[in-house]
Motif scaffolding. Structure first.
Motif, PDB file in Angstrom:
ATOM      1  N   VAL A   1      21.365   4.770  81.330  1.00 21.87           N
ATOM      2  CA  VAL A   1      21.136   5.346  80.006  1.00 21.87           C
ATOM      3  C   VAL A   1      19.641   5.521  79.764  1.00 21.87           C
ATOM      4  O   VAL A   1      19.180   6.564  79.290  1.00 21.87           O
ATOM      5  CB  VAL A   1      21.768   4.461  78.913  1.00 21.87           C
TER       6      VAL A   1
ATOM      7  N   VAL B   1      17.860   9.157  79.141  1.00 23.52           N
ATOM      8  CA  VAL B   1      17.096   9.458  77.927  1.00 23.52           C
ATOM      9  C   VAL B   1      15.684   9.899  78.297  1.00 23.52           C
ATOM     10  O   VAL B   1      15.163  10.896  77.781  1.00 23.52           O
ATOM     11  CB  VAL B   1      17.059   8.227  76.996  1.00 23.52           C
TER      12      VAL B   1
ATOM     13  N   LEU C   1      15.619   1.688  72.003  1.00 26.56           N
ATOM     14  CA  LEU C   1      17.051   1.943  72.206  1.00 26.56           C
ATOM     15  C   LEU C   1      17.883   0.716  71.859  1.00 26.56           C
ATOM     16  O   LEU C   1      18.937   0.821  71.213  1.00 26.56           O
ATOM     17  CB  LEU C   1      17.312   2.357  73.649  1.00 26.56           C
TER      18      LEU C   1
ATOM     19  N   TRP D   1      26.732   3.541  74.145  1.00 28.12           N
ATOM     20  CA  TRP D   1      25.368   3.714  73.654  1.00 28.12           C
ATOM     21  C   TRP D   1      25.130   5.109  73.078  1.00 28.12           C
ATOM     22  O   TRP D   1      23.986   5.477  72.783  1.00 28.12           O
ATOM     23  CB  TRP D   1      24.376   3.455  74.793  1.00 28.12           C
TER      24      TRP D   1
ATOM     25  N   VAL E   1      21.564   6.551  71.458  1.00 27.84           N
ATOM     26  CA  VAL E   1      20.874   7.661  72.113  1.00 27.84           C
ATOM     27  C   VAL E   1      20.613   8.787  71.106  1.00 27.84           C
ATOM     28  O   VAL E   1      19.518   9.373  71.075  1.00 27.84           O
ATOM     29  CB  VAL E   1      21.696   8.174  73.312  1.00 27.84           C
TER      30      VAL E   1
ATOM     31  N   TYR F   1      17.793   7.931  68.958  1.00 27.52           N
ATOM     32  CA  TYR F   1      16.500   7.975  69.648  1.00 27.52           C
ATOM     33  C   TYR F   1      15.824   9.335  69.468  1.00 27.52           C
ATOM     34  O   TYR F   1      14.601   9.426  69.514  1.00 27.52           O
ATOM     35  CB  TYR F   1      16.677   7.684  71.138  1.00 27.52           C
TER      36      TYR F   1
ATOM     37  N   ALA G   1      22.097  13.691  72.376  1.00 21.32           N
ATOM     38  CA  ALA G   1      22.961  12.718  73.054  1.00 21.32           C
ATOM     39  C   ALA G   1      23.928  13.413  74.006  1.00 21.32           C
ATOM     40  O   ALA G   1      24.189  12.921  75.109  1.00 21.32           O
ATOM     41  CB  ALA G   1      23.734  11.887  72.025  1.00 21.32           C
TER      42      ALA G   1
ATOM     43  N   VAL H   1      22.045  14.133  77.121  1.00 24.38           N
ATOM     44  CA  VAL H   1      21.831  12.906  77.896  1.00 24.38           C
ATOM     45  C   VAL H   1      23.075  12.573  78.706  1.00 24.38           C
ATOM     46  O   VAL H   1      22.996  12.228  79.887  1.00 24.38           O
ATOM     47  CB  VAL H   1      21.457  11.736  76.960  1.00 24.38           C
TER      48      VAL H   1
END
Length: 638
Positions: free
Chosen positions: A62, A66, A143, A161, A165, A168, A178, A181
């Motif tokens: 993750v 990101v 995060l 998550w 994300v 973020y 997201a 990602v």
């Protein structure tokens, strides 16, 4: 003493936890291990992600995904992004990045992430900006904090998550970020960074994000908020965007103004009344918030879309059927869609986020399929490739998105990577720099040389030597020499642009450019161009010089009564006999007459004269088909 976010981690300062990881300590119930590995300087960044993931209980993949969406894992030599972000995790520090700008840009929470990361890690903000490993630790801490605040747990399942994300992205609307990602997690990625680090994210096949077309499948507060929010994705009725890309409708005003004027676009019926042949990429030279204020001004100009840097969020302002006022060339406006990208060409940074690149590429692929726009540099233009319409307009044409826009990477995202299509005798070259490691000199960044940075542009000289003067652009600088200024593209060729080969000498290649012989450094061991096939034009027999135009307008006899004739005025350049230029497209002359807010009074004038679009310099130009002959570039005739 600084403590990690999760209680399962040992109560150590970050630097102590890092030492434990490197020594092989495991914690957090099997979140990962820090097994000792042979030292490899080129894999240091890969290890930094592992250390940070273990220290803060974030799944390593993750964290890698990101960072890839933010920076493609690059350090960027400490240079901030166009929105003030630093390092692999794009930690924003607006106070540093935007210092000295006029007017000053306020530093909100989204533009000042370094402070939060410093508080969480105990590391000084300066180190978080300048040290890539510390930067990764700061991103992991953020995060982990978002995961906790959103009600999640430090579990090893990347799907859990998703909301952290999205948070973020930092804008309150990070669902599209997201989703990208998670697309990276599914596909994997591997590359050598701008500072020589080999980083790999192994694909995570089968992962399903907790949000799909059927709505959220998690019960976090952020997911519930998304579920109750109005639909704004591509399938919504108001926006023209691809599915899966976060997009909203923020319309530009279409109003009557005092003095019989109106703004800020023209109602049309494209592609029924006019074809859409171009997509023009701009940068905003302003923040996203400032840009939205400008497009809402009916007395200002307009464009079709704006893309936010932090997360790739798209706002549409003008419908694609209508003509926006964005390129400074009415012929191009009538046949194009304009897309603004949040950013500054040089003053506040030199790199654009991966999130924005990917979102923009998705949008352009969607538009190109819908309207039949070829995915090449004759049709996907930068604002700096749009020609002036008449000689007096050439010097004032815009120069964005500039030499730091990564055209090679962008066309790879479009599914049309720049590749060789011919042998050395093909007669054409297409510029293709090794962007991360190709760092030509640029001046004009606050009165000093710009920091070394990857670029898609090569400099063109009058002779095969770095010491030779740059070729001149008599339209841009009628009485002066071309400079190395980041805003002066009078002697630059850019990735994806095709030129006819005019000579070779050692590590140098010559092309025809603005009526001149222009040399660029193209060494065999580190080429800046590839050999390609195609067609060129050259003056027909009997003509010593061919006029070059900035617009493809009809002949005088094509204009009906009531529509003023538009003069077809040559630009101030010369296309002499013996020179050749790459052909981009052929088109008949056309003019869109629209000077009232009433679309019933608009007219499209179509002529019989055929034009060829050519790559004449940094900008494209037009020549009349009757003035030239079309050849294979390796032809010896003509």
């Amino acid at each position: 003493m600084v403590f990690p976010v999760w209680p399962c981690a040992p109560r150590r300062a970050v630097f102590q936890m890092t030492a434990l990881v490197l020594a092989g300590v495991t914690w957090c119930g099997g979140m990962g291990t820090g097994a000792q590995e042979p030292a490899d300087p080129a894999r240091a960044r890969q290890k930094a992600f592992r250390v940070a993931a273990l220290a803060y209980g974030v799944p390593e993949k993750v964290l890698l995904a990101v960072s890839y969406l933010e920076s493609r894992w690059d350090a960027n030599q400490g240079v901030p992004s166009v929105t003030g972000g630093y390092g692999p995790m794009h930690l924003t520090d607006a106070r540093t990045a935007l210092r000295g700008r006029t007017p000053p840009v306020p530093a909100g929470p989204d533009l000042q992430r370094v402070d939060e990361a410093a508080r969480l890690t105990g590391l000084p903000g300066e180190r978080l900006i300048t040290d890539p490993d510390a930067n990764v630790l700061g991103g992991a801490a953020l995060l982990a904090t978002y995961q906790r605040e959103l009600g999640g747990r430090p579990v090893s399942d990347p799907a859990a998550w998703y909301d952290a994300v999205a948070r973020y992205a930092g804008t309150g609307a990070g669902q599209g970020f997201a989703d990208e990602v998670f697309a990276v997690l599914r596909s994997g990625a591997s590359r050598v960074t701008d500072d020589g680090q080999r980083v790999t994210l192994a694909r995570l096949g089968g992962i399903t994000p907790p949000v799909s077309g059927d709505g959220p499948r998690v019960a976090s507060p952020a997911a519930r908020e998304r579920q109750s929010a109005p639909a704004r994705l591509g399938e919504g009725r108001d926006v023209e965007c691809p599915r899966g890309v976060e997009c909203e409708w923020l319309p530009a005003p279409y109003e009557r103004l005092p003095g019989g004027k109106y703004g800020n676009h023209d109602v049309a019926d494209r592609p029924r009344d006019q074809s859409i042949d171009y997509i023009v990429l701009h940068d905003t030279e302003a923040t996203y918030a400032q840009t939205l204020k400008m497009v809402a001004d009916p007395a200002y100009v307009s464009w079709h879309y704006t893309i936010r840097s932090a997360d790739g969020h798209i706002a549409q302002h003008v419908r694609t059927k209508d003509v926006a006022w964005h390129s400074g060339n009415w012929y191009v406006n009538a046949h194009s869609i304009g897309i603004e990208h949040e950013g500054f060409l040089a003053k506040a940074g030199a790199w654009y986020t991966e999130a924005m690149y990917r979102s923009s590429a998705r949008l352009v692929r969607y538009l190109a399929r819908r309207f039949g726009v070829p995915l090449d540099r004759a049709h996907i233009l930068g604002h700096d490739n749009v020609p002036g319409t008449v000689p007096s307009a050439v010097a004032g044409m815009h120069v964005d998105p500039g030499p730091y826009w990564d055209w090679g990477h962008y066309f790879a995202l479009l599914g049309r990577p720049v590749r060789a299509t011919g042998g050395r005798d093909a007669g054409l070259v297409t510029i293709r720099t090794d962007y991360p490691r190709y760092r030509p000199r640029f001046t004009g960044c606050g009165g000093v040389d710009c920091p070394p940075h990857g670029s898609a542009s090569v400099w063109l000289h009058t002779a095969p030597s770095d010491d030779a003067p740059l070729v001149r652009d008599v339209g841009r600088r009628p009485t002066g020499e071309t400079t190395y200024d980041v805003y002066d593209h009078g002697a630059r060729a850019t990735t994806g642009q095709r030129f006819a080969v005019a000579g070779r000498r050692g590590d140098w290649t010559a092309v025809w450019y603005l009526g001149q012989l222009a040399w660029f450094h193209n060494p065999t061991n580190r080429p800046t161009a590839v050999e390609t096939e195609g067609f060129v034009v050259t003056p027909r027999r009997g003509l010593d010089v061919v006029p070059v135009y900035g617009r493809a307008y009809p002949e005088r006899g094509a204009y009906p009564k009531g529509v003023p004739v538009q003069d077809v005025t040559p630009l101030q350049y010369a296309f002499p006999r013996g020179q050749r230029y790459a052909v981009g497209r052929a088109t008949r002359g056309e003019y869109f007459h629209a000077n009232t807010p009433d679309p019933e009074e608009h007219r499209v004038v179509r002529g019989r004269v055929v034009y060829f679009q050519i790559q004449f310099g940094h900008r494209v130009a037009f020549v009349k088909a009757s003035d030239v002959r079309v050849l294979r570039p390796d032809s010896t005739t003509g």
